[in-house]
Every structure is written in structure tokens, then in C-alpha cells.
Write an enzyme that holds these catalytic residues in place. Structure first.
Site, PDB file in Angstrom:
ATOM      1  N   HIS A  13       0.823  -1.206   0.000  1.00  0.00           N
ATOM      2  CA  HIS A  13       0.000   0.000   0.000  1.00  0.00           C
ATOM      3  C   HIS A  13       0.858   1.257   0.000  1.00  0.00           C
ATOM      4  CE1 HIS A  13       0.532  -0.742   4.400  1.00  0.00           C
ATOM      5  NE2 HIS A  13       0.641   0.557   4.460  1.00  0.00           N
ATOM      6  N   HIS A  21       4.018   7.187   3.593  1.00  0.00           N
ATOM      7  CA  HIS A  21       4.928   6.058   3.439  1.00  0.00           C
ATOM      8  C   HIS A  21       4.453   5.095   2.357  1.00  0.00           C
ATOM      9  CE1 HIS A  21       2.149   4.295   6.531  1.00  0.00           C
ATOM     10  NE2 HIS A  21       2.350   3.167   5.863  1.00  0.00           N
ATOM     11  N   GLU A  63       7.840   1.125   4.720  1.00  0.00           N
ATOM     12  CA  GLU A  63       7.343   0.107   5.643  1.00  0.00           C
ATOM     13  C   GLU A  63       7.532  -1.255   4.977  1.00  0.00           C
ATOM     14  OE1 GLU A  63       3.060   0.301   6.194  1.00  0.00           O
ATOM     15  OE2 GLU A  63       3.178  -0.813   8.085  1.00  0.00           O
TER      16      GLU A  63
HETATM   17 CO    CO Z   1       1.344   1.336   6.255  1.00  0.00          CO
END
Ligand code: CO
Length: 133
Positions: free
Chosen positions: A7, A78, A129
Site C-alpha cells: 500500500h 509512506h 514500511e
Molecule cells: Co502502512
């Protein structure tokens, strides 16, 4: 080691307005979900090959409150990549000189899977991430 994009997280000043805009473009949008342990409210936007997470600060001391202050119109916060084995990724990041945020140990993220964040100063200025598949 690094698999597909899971994502992209975007901090937004107005969750409902942001979700409505994505919906107008044909994406699916979830209802807002409070994640008090992460200090955020999120809306998940679905498109065929990935997800966008729209995030808004929740409660006192939200970790994204400062981001929204600096970026009042919102912004990309992020990018999350999936990895097969989070401990292996953690070891590899250290080996190549990338610092891991916090105490360096994987935490359970918004999707109840172990995640860790690489320090943006060690990753071309982007907060990355890593989430175990
Ligand atoms: Co995230």
C-alpha cells in the site's frame, strides 16, 4: 526479499472528502476505521493492483499530527512493501546500513501483520514500511 507493493499511505486533512474523490474515480472505499493503538483513523481505498491508505490523526499525540501540521494539504506518508520474512528483512537492512525506526523490532501494524519502518534518512528520504506477507 522485497515483494510487491502492499500500500501507499497518504495523510489527508479531510478523510470523507478524500475518500469521496477516490470514489468518483471508480475506486472502492471502506468506512473510516479508528485504530487508537496507532493514533490514526484510516480509509482503505481499493484499486485492482494495490491499496491506498488514507490516514488522519486520531487522539492526542498521534504520530502523524506533526506531518499534517507541516503538510496541511496532506501528502504521501509512506510506501509499504511485502516481504516473506520480517526478521530476515530486519537483519538485511542492518547489514546494508539502514536504521530501523523504534527499538528495531517488528511491531504489529494496521493489518495485524508484523511490520517495521526503515529510517527515511537511510532510504532516499522516503519512509518505507516492510510488512510480512
Ligand atoms: Co502502512
Amino acid at each position: 526479499m522485497m515483494n510487491w507493493l502492499n500500500h501507499i499511505a497518504i495523510v489527508v486533512p479531510d478523510l470523507a472528502a478524500a475518500a469521496a474523490q477516490y470514489k468518483l474515480l471508480g475506486a472502492t472505499t471502506s468506512a473510516p476505521k479508528d485504530l487508537p493503538e496507532h493514533g490514526v483513523t484510516v480509509v482503505f481505498v481499493g484499486i485492482p493492483n494495490t491499496k491506498i491508505e488514507l490516514m488522519h490523526p486520531l487522539g492526542e499525540g498521534s504520530p502523524i499530527a506533526g506531518f499534517l501540521e507541516k503538510n496541511p494539504a496532506g501528502g504521501i506518508h509512506h510506501i509499504c512493501f511485502e516481504v516473506a520474512e520480517i526478521d530476515e528483512t530486519s537483519a538485511k537492512l542492518r547489514e546494508i546500513g539502514v536504521r530501523i525506526l523504534g527499538d528495531g523490532k517488528p511491531k504489529f501494524g494496521a493489518h495485524d501483520r508484523p511490520v517495521l519502518f526503515a529510517h527515511p534518512k537511510d532510504f532516499q528520504g522516503a519512509l518505507i514500511e516492510f510488512q510480512q506477507t
